[in-house]
Design a protein around this motif. Structure first.
Motif, PDB file in Angstrom:
ATOM      1  N   TRP A  29      -2.594   3.678  -5.174  1.00 39.24           N
ATOM      2  CA  TRP A  29      -3.555   3.497  -6.238  1.00 39.24           C
ATOM      3  C   TRP A  29      -4.064   2.059  -6.235  1.00 39.24           C
ATOM      4  CZ3 TRP A  29      -5.288   7.461  -9.217  1.00 39.24           C
ATOM      5  CH2 TRP A  29      -4.551   8.647  -9.169  1.00 39.24           C
ATOM      6  N   TYR A  30      -5.365   1.945  -6.363  1.00 39.80           N
ATOM      7  CA  TYR A  30      -6.026   0.656  -6.504  1.00 39.80           C
ATOM      8  C   TYR A  30      -6.756   0.673  -7.836  1.00 39.80           C
ATOM      9  CZ  TYR A  30      -5.261  -0.188  -1.511  1.00 39.80           C
ATOM     10  OH  TYR A  30      -4.686  -0.400  -0.273  1.00 39.80           O
ATOM     11  N   ARG A  31      -7.144  -0.493  -8.299  1.00 40.17           N
ATOM     12  CA  ARG A  31      -7.938  -0.558  -9.518  1.00 40.17           C
ATOM     13  C   ARG A  31      -8.978  -1.662  -9.412  1.00 40.17           C
ATOM     14  NH1 ARG A  31      -3.369  -2.813 -13.843  1.00 40.17           N
ATOM     15  NH2 ARG A  31      -3.173  -4.926 -12.969  1.00 40.17           N
ATOM     16  N   GLN A  32     -10.038  -1.470 -10.162  1.00 42.56           N
ATOM     17  CA  GLN A  32     -11.105  -2.460 -10.197  1.00 42.56           C
ATOM     18  C   GLN A  32     -11.573  -2.631 -11.630  1.00 42.56           C
ATOM     19  OE1 GLN A  32     -14.412  -1.731  -7.553  1.00 42.56           O
ATOM     20  NE2 GLN A  32     -15.005  -3.866  -7.602  1.00 42.56           N
ATOM     21  N   ALA A  33     -11.350  -3.814 -12.153  1.00 47.99           N
ATOM     22  CA  ALA A  33     -11.803  -4.144 -13.498  1.00 47.99           C
ATOM     23  C   ALA A  33     -13.225  -4.690 -13.421  1.00 47.99           C
ATOM     24  CB  ALA A  33     -10.864  -5.169 -14.125  1.00 47.99           C
ATOM     25  N   PRO A  34     -13.974  -4.617 -14.510  1.00 51.09           N
ATOM     26  CA  PRO A  34     -15.351  -5.128 -14.507  1.00 51.09           C
ATOM     27  C   PRO A  34     -15.410  -6.582 -14.045  1.00 51.09           C
ATOM     28  CG  PRO A  34     -14.940  -3.879 -16.490  1.00 51.09           C
ATOM     29  CD  PRO A  34     -13.617  -4.007 -15.799  1.00 51.09           C
ATOM     30  N   GLY A  35     -16.260  -6.855 -13.081  1.00 52.75           N
ATOM     31  CA  GLY A  35     -16.443  -8.209 -12.599  1.00 52.75           C
ATOM     32  C   GLY A  35     -15.358  -8.719 -11.674  1.00 52.75           C
ATOM     33  N   LYS A  36     -14.427  -7.847 -11.302  1.00 55.18           N
ATOM     34  CA  LYS A  36     -13.319  -8.266 -10.437  1.00 55.18           C
ATOM     35  C   LYS A  36     -13.288  -7.430  -9.167  1.00 55.18           C
ATOM     36  CE  LYS A  36     -10.296 -10.080 -14.060  1.00 55.18           C
ATOM     37  NZ  LYS A  36      -8.906 -10.066 -14.610  1.00 55.18           N
ATOM     38  N   GLN A  37     -12.568  -7.942  -8.181  1.00 54.96           N
ATOM     39  CA  GLN A  37     -12.416  -7.207  -6.939  1.00 54.96           C
ATOM     40  C   GLN A  37     -11.383  -6.089  -7.098  1.00 54.96           C
ATOM     41  OE1 GLN A  37     -11.459 -10.177  -3.926  1.00 54.96           O
ATOM     42  NE2 GLN A  37     -13.627 -10.313  -3.329  1.00 54.96           N
ATOM     43  N   ARG A  38     -11.522  -5.092  -6.268  1.00 50.79           N
ATOM     44  CA  ARG A  38     -10.542  -4.010  -6.260  1.00 50.79           C
ATOM     45  C   ARG A  38      -9.207  -4.565  -5.761  1.00 50.79           C
ATOM     46  NH1 ARG A  38     -12.235   1.760  -3.785  1.00 50.79           N
ATOM     47  NH2 ARG A  38     -13.964   1.231  -5.186  1.00 50.79           N
ATOM     48  N   GLU A  39      -8.138  -4.179  -6.430  1.00 51.46           N
ATOM     49  CA  GLU A  39      -6.816  -4.651  -6.039  1.00 51.46           C
ATOM     50  C   GLU A  39      -5.844  -3.495  -5.902  1.00 51.46           C
ATOM     51  OE1 GLU A  39      -4.751  -7.077  -8.906  1.00 51.46           O
ATOM     52  OE2 GLU A  39      -5.030  -5.639 -10.535  1.00 51.46           O
ATOM     53  N   LEU A  40      -4.862  -3.696  -5.038  1.00 53.91           N
ATOM     54  CA  LEU A  40      -3.811  -2.708  -4.891  1.00 53.91           C
ATOM     55  C   LEU A  40      -2.917  -2.738  -6.124  1.00 53.91           C
ATOM     56  CD1 LEU A  40      -2.076  -0.714  -3.186  1.00 53.91           C
ATOM     57  CD2 LEU A  40      -0.869  -2.731  -2.343  1.00 53.91           C
ATOM     58  N   VAL A  41      -2.610  -1.563  -6.647  1.00 49.29           N
ATOM     59  CA  VAL A  41      -1.687  -1.446  -7.778  1.00 49.29           C
ATOM     60  C   VAL A  41      -0.313  -1.017  -7.286  1.00 49.29           C
ATOM     61  CG1 VAL A  41      -1.195  -0.285  -9.956  1.00 49.29           C
ATOM     62  CG2 VAL A  41      -3.563  -0.869  -9.358  1.00 49.29           C
ATOM     63  N   THR A  54      -6.889  -2.386 -18.148  1.00 49.02           N
ATOM     64  CA  THR A  54      -8.155  -1.654 -18.200  1.00 49.02           C
ATOM     65  C   THR A  54      -8.921  -1.809 -16.899  1.00 49.02           C
ATOM     66  OG1 THR A  54      -8.342  -1.864 -20.605  1.00 49.02           O
ATOM     67  CG2 THR A  54     -10.380  -1.510 -19.370  1.00 49.02           C
ATOM     68  N   ALA A  55      -9.279  -0.681 -16.303  1.00 43.06           N
ATOM     69  CA  ALA A  55      -9.969  -0.694 -15.009  1.00 43.06           C
ATOM     70  C   ALA A  55     -10.289   0.735 -14.604  1.00 43.06           C
ATOM     71  CB  ALA A  55      -9.092  -1.340 -13.941  1.00 43.06           C
ATOM     72  N   VAL A  56     -11.052   0.851 -13.542  1.00 42.33           N
ATOM     73  CA  VAL A  56     -11.203   2.139 -12.870  1.00 42.33           C
ATOM     74  C   VAL A  56     -10.128   2.197 -11.789  1.00 42.33           C
ATOM     75  CG1 VAL A  56     -12.683   3.639 -11.508  1.00 42.33           C
ATOM     76  CG2 VAL A  56     -13.676   2.218 -13.319  1.00 42.33           C
ATOM     77  N   TYR A  57      -9.351   3.252 -11.828  1.00 41.74           N
ATOM     78  CA  TYR A  57      -8.250   3.420 -10.886  1.00 41.74           C
ATOM     79  C   TYR A  57      -8.664   4.399  -9.786  1.00 41.74           C
ATOM     80  CZ  TYR A  57      -5.088   0.810 -13.891  1.00 41.74           C
ATOM     81  OH  TYR A  57      -4.483  -0.185 -14.614  1.00 41.74           O
ATOM     82  N   TYR A  58      -8.422   3.998  -8.551  1.00 39.27           N
ATOM     83  CA  TYR A  58      -8.807   4.794  -7.388  1.00 39.27           C
ATOM     84  C   TYR A  58      -7.573   5.214  -6.591  1.00 39.27           C
ATOM     85  CZ  TYR A  58     -13.492   2.889  -8.222  1.00 39.27           C
ATOM     86  OH  TYR A  58     -14.690   2.535  -8.772  1.00 39.27           O
ATOM     87  N   CYS A  59      -7.552   6.454  -6.230  1.00 39.02           N
ATOM     88  CA  CYS A  59      -6.521   6.966  -5.332  1.00 39.02           C
ATOM     89  C   CYS A  59      -6.972   6.719  -3.898  1.00 39.02           C
ATOM     90  CB  CYS A  59      -6.343   8.461  -5.586  1.00 39.02           C
ATOM     91  SG  CYS A  59      -5.213   9.299  -4.461  1.00 39.02           S
ATOM     92  N   ALA A  60      -6.027   6.405  -3.022  1.00 34.12           N
ATOM     93  CA  ALA A  60      -6.334   6.192  -1.613  1.00 34.12           C
ATOM     94  C   ALA A  60      -5.273   6.869  -0.759  1.00 34.12           C
ATOM     95  CB  ALA A  60      -6.389   4.700  -1.296  1.00 34.12           C
ATOM     96  N   ALA A  61      -5.696   7.334   0.405  1.00 32.41           N
ATOM     97  CA  ALA A  61      -4.755   7.960   1.324  1.00 32.41           C
ATOM     98  C   ALA A  61      -5.121   7.568   2.747  1.00 32.41           C
ATOM     99  CB  ALA A  61      -4.787   9.483   1.172  1.00 32.41           C
ATOM    100  N   ASP A  62      -4.116   7.234   3.537  1.00 33.16           N
ATOM    101  CA  ASP A  62      -4.294   6.913   4.961  1.00 33.16           C
ATOM    102  C   ASP A  62      -3.908   8.156   5.756  1.00 33.16           C
ATOM    103  OD1 ASP A  62      -3.053   3.566   4.417  1.00 33.16           O
ATOM    104  OD2 ASP A  62      -5.093   4.350   4.321  1.00 33.16           O
ATOM    105  N   VAL A  63      -4.914   8.872   6.219  1.00 29.93           N
ATOM    106  CA  VAL A  63      -4.748  10.204   6.788  1.00 29.93           C
ATOM    107  C   VAL A  63      -4.816  10.164   8.307  1.00 29.93           C
ATOM    108  CG1 VAL A  63      -5.760  12.521   6.916  1.00 29.93           C
ATOM    109  CG2 VAL A  63      -5.732  11.277   4.737  1.00 29.93           C
ATOM    110  N   VAL A  64      -3.916  10.917   8.923  1.00 32.20           N
ATOM    111  CA  VAL A  64      -3.968  11.143  10.365  1.00 32.20           C
ATOM    112  C   VAL A  64      -4.489  12.555  10.594  1.00 32.20           C
ATOM    113  CG1 VAL A  64      -2.652  11.279  12.502  1.00 32.20           C
ATOM    114  CG2 VAL A  64      -2.043   9.580  10.777  1.00 32.20           C
ATOM    115  N   HIS A  65      -5.566  12.655  11.361  1.00 33.19           N
ATOM    116  CA  HIS A  65      -6.117  13.968  11.685  1.00 33.19           C
ATOM    117  C   HIS A  65      -5.470  14.501  12.956  1.00 33.19           C
ATOM    118  CE1 HIS A  65      -9.150  13.659   8.573  1.00 33.19           C
ATOM    119  NE2 HIS A  65      -9.463  12.449   8.994  1.00 33.19           N
ATOM    120  N   GLY A  66      -5.480  15.821  13.113  1.00 33.66           N
ATOM    121  CA  GLY A  66      -4.915  16.427  14.299  1.00 33.66           C
ATOM    122  C   GLY A  66      -5.583  15.900  15.562  1.00 33.66           C
TER     123      GLY A  66
END
Length: 121
Positions: free
Chosen positions: A36-48, A90-102
């Motif tokens: 999960w990452y988050r980005q608050a208004p006016g700030k860079q996205r950061e790892l949570v 307070t921020a927008v929280y983003y889910c992230a996944a590092d996926v390996v494809h077949g």
């Protein structure tokens, strides 16, 4: 392609709790890390918080001891429990996944659409 669908989030008072969930679907051979990452208004996205395929976890210092990340490896889901929330969470929280494809040995990073968390004082 891979889709990440998030749920949870909302408005909560300081000191309260929320739970965010994220489900990955699509062309997935395996997933190395989910987080999960988050980005608050006016700030860079950061790892949570992040959790690897070996269930090793890492948190940003500001949430250590308050947030908890867990993962269902079979269902390709990850959740984040947010406790003792503060207005600065307070921020927008983003889910992230590092996926390996077949057929590939490399990972591709996918992102969810984001879910908003607002903590009132």
């Amino acid at each position: 392609q891979v889709q990440l669908v998030e749920s949870g989030g909302g408005l909560v008072q300081a000191g309260g709790s929320l739970r965010l969930s994220c489900a990955a679907s699509g062309s997935i051979f395996s997933i190395y890390a989910m987080g999960w990452y988050r980005q608050a208004p006016g700030k860079q996205r950061e790892l949570v918080a992040i959790i690897t395929s070996g269930s090793r976890t890492n948190y940003v210092d500001s949430v250590e001891g308050r947030f908890n990340i867990c993962r269902d490896h079979d269902k390709n889901t990850v959740s984040l429990e947010l406790n003792s929330l503060k207005p600065e969470d307070t921020a927008v929280y983003y889910c992230a996944a590092d996926v390996v494809h077949g057929g590939s040995y490399s990972e591709v990073r996918y992102w969810g659409q984001g879910t908003e968390v607002t903590v009132s004082s």
